[in-house]
Design an enzyme around this catalytic site. Structure first.
Site, mmCIF file in Angstrom:
data_model
loop_
_atom_site.group_PDB
_atom_site.id
_atom_site.type_symbol
_atom_site.label_atom_id
_atom_site.label_comp_id
_atom_site.label_asym_id
_atom_site.label_seq_id
_atom_site.Cartn_x
_atom_site.Cartn_y
_atom_site.Cartn_z
ATOM 1 C CG HIS A 126 -5.311 -6.334 -0.341
ATOM 2 N ND1 HIS A 126 -6.526 -6.186 0.269
ATOM 3 C CD2 HIS A 126 -5.469 -7.307 -1.283
ATOM 4 C CE1 HIS A 126 -7.394 -7.029 -0.291
ATOM 5 N NE2 HIS A 126 -6.768 -7.715 -1.232
ATOM 6 C CD GLU A 134 -9.010 -9.017 -3.565
ATOM 7 O OE1 GLU A 134 -9.890 -8.750 -2.728
ATOM 8 O OE2 GLU A 134 -7.880 -9.456 -3.231
ATOM 9 C CE1 TYR A 154 -9.387 -2.837 0.271
ATOM 10 C CE2 TYR A 154 -8.488 -1.026 -1.024
ATOM 11 C CZ TYR A 154 -8.303 -2.110 -0.189
ATOM 12 O OH TYR A 154 -7.033 -2.479 0.184
ATOM 13 C CG PHE A 156 -13.230 1.604 7.007
ATOM 14 C CD1 PHE A 156 -12.747 1.019 5.837
ATOM 15 C CD2 PHE A 156 -13.918 0.801 7.913
ATOM 16 C CE1 PHE A 156 -12.938 -0.333 5.571
ATOM 17 C CE2 PHE A 156 -14.115 -0.560 7.650
ATOM 18 C CZ PHE A 156 -13.629 -1.120 6.476
ATOM 19 C CE LYS A 164 -3.972 -2.231 2.270
ATOM 20 N NZ LYS A 164 -5.005 -2.079 3.340
ATOM 21 C CB THR A 180 -7.260 -5.534 9.887
ATOM 22 O OG1 THR A 180 -7.790 -6.705 9.253
ATOM 23 C CG2 THR A 180 -7.608 -4.302 9.070
ATOM 24 C CG ASN A 196 -3.705 -2.142 6.790
ATOM 25 O OD1 ASN A 196 -3.606 -1.797 5.623
ATOM 26 N ND2 ASN A 196 -4.682 -2.920 7.225
ATOM 27 N NE ARG A 208 -6.346 -11.856 5.726
ATOM 28 C CZ ARG A 208 -7.082 -10.731 5.645
ATOM 29 N NH1 ARG A 208 -7.326 -10.157 4.462
ATOM 30 N NH2 ARG A 208 -7.553 -10.171 6.709
ATOM 31 N NE ARG A 263 -2.504 -5.625 6.920
ATOM 32 C CZ ARG A 263 -3.674 -6.145 6.580
ATOM 33 N NH1 ARG A 263 -4.214 -7.091 7.335
ATOM 34 N NH2 ARG A 263 -4.302 -5.743 5.501
HETATM 35 N N1 UDP Z 1 -9.752 -0.335 7.335
HETATM 36 C C1 UDP Z 1 -9.870 0.864 8.025
HETATM 37 N N2 UDP Z 1 -10.589 0.896 9.203
HETATM 38 C C2 UDP Z 1 -11.196 -0.210 9.704
HETATM 39 C C3 UDP Z 1 -11.085 -1.426 9.010
HETATM 40 C C4 UDP Z 1 -10.358 -1.458 7.829
HETATM 41 O O1 UDP Z 1 -9.321 1.868 7.574
HETATM 42 O O2 UDP Z 1 -11.831 -0.120 10.762
HETATM 43 C C5 UDP Z 1 -8.995 -0.389 6.073
HETATM 44 C C6 UDP Z 1 -7.636 -1.085 6.215
HETATM 45 O O3 UDP Z 1 -6.725 -0.457 5.319
HETATM 46 C C7 UDP Z 1 -7.968 -2.492 5.760
HETATM 47 C C8 UDP Z 1 -8.962 -2.216 4.628
HETATM 48 O O4 UDP Z 1 -9.735 -1.122 5.114
HETATM 49 O O5 UDP Z 1 -6.818 -3.196 5.320
HETATM 50 C C9 UDP Z 1 -9.876 -3.367 4.292
HETATM 51 O O6 UDP Z 1 -10.520 -3.825 5.467
HETATM 52 P P1 UDP Z 1 -10.655 -5.367 5.786
HETATM 53 O O7 UDP Z 1 -11.595 -5.514 6.914
HETATM 54 O O8 UDP Z 1 -10.948 -6.112 4.510
HETATM 55 O O9 UDP Z 1 -9.181 -5.747 6.322
HETATM 56 P P2 UDP Z 1 -8.031 -6.635 5.679
HETATM 57 O O10 UDP Z 1 -8.678 -7.744 4.915
HETATM 58 O O11 UDP Z 1 -7.213 -5.718 4.799
HETATM 59 O O12 UDP Z 1 -7.221 -7.143 6.844
HETATM 60 MG MG MG Z 2 -10.106 -7.661 3.441
#
Ligand code: UDP
Ligand code: MG
Length: 138
Positions: free
Chosen positions: A116, A127, A50, A58, A10, A92, A113, A86, A103
């Site tokens: 992805h 994707e 997204y 968010f 990112k 996250t 963070n 993951r 992360r």
């Molecule tokens: N995100 C955020 N606030 C939140 C949750 C997620 O800004 O409370 C952002 C963060 O960059 C995250 C992305 O949105 O990686 C996608 O969210 P997701 O729940 O899919 O998390 P991920 O799969 O990336 O762990």
């Molecule tokens: Mg996700």
């Protein structure tokens, strides 16, 4: 089970100079790079990527951040790719991520963070094809 996942380094991690270190961790964890490019998302493209989160509070901030600078997109291959990736990237919220995860090591915050990782085999394919044509996958 598919053996592919999709990732983006990112804008925060690109700006902070972590591309090389993150790719080294991905290599050390046994992933093969099937496709890779540095690019920049428009706000519109980030919004499409997204789209599943469009009702979340968010979403606007996320799309602005993801279009704020360059990203590195890649398709990765490994047995059990989605779940193992993951695990490699961590939670996250980097505050909750395990020591040694990408992360934990490189993210700035919950929103910014560093990386992805796809959450399912089906989304990995969707994707990956968002960024790469069949001719760009090796
Ligand atoms: N995100 C955020 N606030 C939140 C949750 C997620 O800004 O409370 C952002 C963060 O960059 C995250 C992305 O949105 O990686 C996608 O969210 P997701 O729940 O899919 O998390 P991920 O799969 O990336 O762990
Ligand atoms: Mg996700």
């Amino acid at each position: 089970m598919s053996n592919l996942t999709f990732t983006m380094i990112k804008p925060d991690a690109v700006q902070d100079g972590h591309i090389g270190a993150i790719l080294a961790k991905i290599n050390e964890a046994g992933f093969r790079i099937k496709a890779m490019k540095m690019t920049k998302l428009s706000a519109e493209k980030a919004g499409q990527f997204y789209e599943v989160h469009k009702e979340r509070p968010f979403y606007g901030e996320l799309c602005a951040f993801m279009s704020s600078g360059h990203i590195v997109a890649a398709i990765l291959e490994k047995e059990n790719a989605v779940a193992d990736f993951r695990t490699l990237i961590g939670a996250t919220n980097p505050a909750n991520a395990e020591e040694g995860t990408i992360r934990k090591m490189f993210a700035r915050s919950l929103g910014e963070n560093a990386i992805h990782g796809s959450d399912s085999d089906q989304n990995a394919l969707i994707e990956g094809s968002f960024f790469f044509s069949a001719l760009e996958q090796f």
